[in-house]
Every structure is written in structure tokens, then in C-alpha cells.
Design an enzyme around this catalytic site. Structure first.
Site, PDB file in Angstrom:
ATOM      1  N   HIS A  56      41.370  44.033  25.878  1.00  0.00           N
ATOM      2  CA  HIS A  56      40.676  43.054  26.080  1.00  0.00           C
ATOM      3  C   HIS A  56      39.482  43.758  25.814  1.00  0.00           C
ATOM      4  CE1 HIS A  56      40.460  45.339  30.296  1.00  0.00           C
ATOM      5  NE2 HIS A  56      39.372  45.106  29.957  1.00  0.00           N
ATOM      6  N   HIS A 106      35.188  43.187  25.818  1.00  0.00           N
ATOM      7  CA  HIS A 106      34.026  42.897  26.731  1.00  0.00           C
ATOM      8  C   HIS A 106      33.104  42.142  25.733  1.00  0.00           C
ATOM      9  CE1 HIS A 106      34.541  44.043  31.067  1.00  0.00           C
ATOM     10  NE2 HIS A 106      35.601  45.249  30.383  1.00  0.00           N
TER      11      HIS A 106
HETATM   12  P1  5GP Z   1      37.719  46.664  33.106  1.00  0.00           P
HETATM   13  O1  5GP Z   1      37.085  47.400  33.970  1.00  0.00           O
HETATM   14  O2  5GP Z   1      39.174  47.374  32.796  1.00  0.00           O
HETATM   15  O3  5GP Z   1      37.187  46.622  31.524  1.00  0.00           O
HETATM   16  O4  5GP Z   1      37.416  44.931  32.620  1.00  0.00           O
HETATM   17  C1  5GP Z   1      38.309  43.698  33.739  1.00  0.00           C
HETATM   18  C2  5GP Z   1      37.267  43.136  33.755  1.00  0.00           C
HETATM   19  O5  5GP Z   1      38.005  41.750  34.469  1.00  0.00           O
HETATM   20  C3  5GP Z   1      36.028  43.256  34.598  1.00  0.00           C
HETATM   21  O6  5GP Z   1      34.788  42.993  33.828  1.00  0.00           O
HETATM   22  C4  5GP Z   1      36.448  42.053  35.529  1.00  0.00           C
HETATM   23  O7  5GP Z   1      35.484  41.809  36.028  1.00  0.00           O
HETATM   24  C5  5GP Z   1      37.036  40.934  35.115  1.00  0.00           C
HETATM   25  N1  5GP Z   1      38.376  40.381  35.377  1.00  0.00           N
HETATM   26  C6  5GP Z   1      39.198  40.909  36.614  1.00  0.00           C
HETATM   27  N2  5GP Z   1      39.613  40.171  37.715  1.00  0.00           N
HETATM   28  C7  5GP Z   1      39.647  38.802  36.921  1.00  0.00           C
HETATM   29  C8  5GP Z   1      39.619  37.695  36.958  1.00  0.00           C
HETATM   30  O8  5GP Z   1      40.610  37.300  37.992  1.00  0.00           O
HETATM   31  N3  5GP Z   1      39.326  36.625  35.967  1.00  0.00           N
HETATM   32  C9  5GP Z   1      38.374  36.753  35.544  1.00  0.00           C
HETATM   33  N4  5GP Z   1      37.725  36.058  34.812  1.00  0.00           N
HETATM   34  N5  5GP Z   1      37.727  38.294  34.840  1.00  0.00           N
HETATM   35  C10 5GP Z   1      38.400  38.930  35.767  1.00  0.00           C
END
Ligand code: 5GP
Ligand code: ZN
Length: 113
Positions: free
Chosen positions: A99, A101
Site C-alpha cells: 500500500h 500512504h
Molecule cells: P502500515 O503500517 O502497514 O504502513 O500501514 C497500514 C495502515 O493501514 C495504517 O495506517 C492503518 O491505520 C491502516 N489500516 C489498518 N487496518 C485498516 C482497515 O481495516 N481499514 C482501513 N481503512 N485502514 C486500515
């Protein structure tokens, strides 16, 4: 596969969608870290950018460009935004589905902690 972003892409878990086509989905982060915070994901499961292959390079470009276009649409074009791809444990990745951001709407610090 027990992947939350695959379930969002399949419509099995709700999300505040911004954009969708045959290969990607854009939706608001559930815990926004800035006034604008959305995620761009491929619908196909790729566990992180570290696992992309050369065949994925055009997809990566389209995901990145969609992040930029959406940031403009959400009012971040003039002041800018930050596009981040956390990868694996040292990169702080918590959801193991690639993903991008996009964060905007406020001045962000640099460097990250
Ligand atoms: P990472 O830490 O892996 O770079 O980012 C994962 C992101 O996914 C986090 O910012 C978290 O808030 C978001 N996230 C996790 N679970 C969900 C979800 O069920 N729905 C949405 N919309 N975002 C999520
Ligand atoms: Zn997945």
C-alpha cells in the site's frame, strides 16, 4: 487468504472508498495521521514492495500516479503531500499487502522517527 486489504478489495470489509478500477483501490485510512490520509492498494495480493518483480513496475507506476491524482482531488496539490511505502519490519509495515500512504493537509516533520 487472511489479508485485511484483500478483504477490503473484495468488498468483504467496508472501507471509505475514493476510487476503484479493475486493478486498484483507493480508500481513507481508518486511523488518519493527517487531515488527508488515504491508501492506494493493488487488488492483487503483493505482500510488500520488496516482493515486487520487474513485471510489476508498470503497476507500481500507475499506483503512484493515482496517489498523486487523488491528492490533487482532495485539495493537497498546491501545498503538496507525502507518499510513503512502509516495507516489512524495519520499514514499519503492519499490513502485509502493498500500500502507498498519502498524507497531506498539514506540515509534516522530517525525518520520521
Ligand atoms: P502500515 O503500517 O502497514 O504502513 O500501514 C497500514 C495502515 O493501514 C495504517 O495506517 C492503518 O491505520 C491502516 N489500516 C489498518 N487496518 C485498516 C482497515 O481495516 N481499514 C482501513 N481503512 N485502514 C486500515
Ligand atoms: Zn492481500
Amino acid at each position: 487468504m487472511d489479508c485485511i486489504f484483500c478483504k477490503i478489495a473484495a468488498g468483504e470489509i467496508p472501507a471509505k472508498k475514493i476510487f476503484e478500477d479493475n486493478e486498484m483501490l483507493v480508500f481513507h485510512d481508518i486511523e488518519p495521521k493527517a487531515p488527508v490520509h488515504f491508501l492506494v492498494i493493488p487488488k492483487r495480493h503483493i505482500s510488500s514492495m520488496m516482493e515486487c518483480t520487474a513485471e510489476d513496475s508498470e503497476l507500481l507506476g500507475r499506483l503512484l500516479f493515482r496517489a498523486q491524482e487523488t491528492a490533487w482531488e482532495l485539495g493537497c496539490g498546491d501545498n503538496g503531500a507525502r507518499f510513503v511505502i512502509n516495507c516489512k519490519s524495519d520499514g514499519g509495515q503492519t499490513v502485509e499487502h502493498l500500500h502507498i500512504h498519502a498524507l497531506g493537509g498539514r506540515k509534516l516533520e522530517w525525518p520520521p522517527g
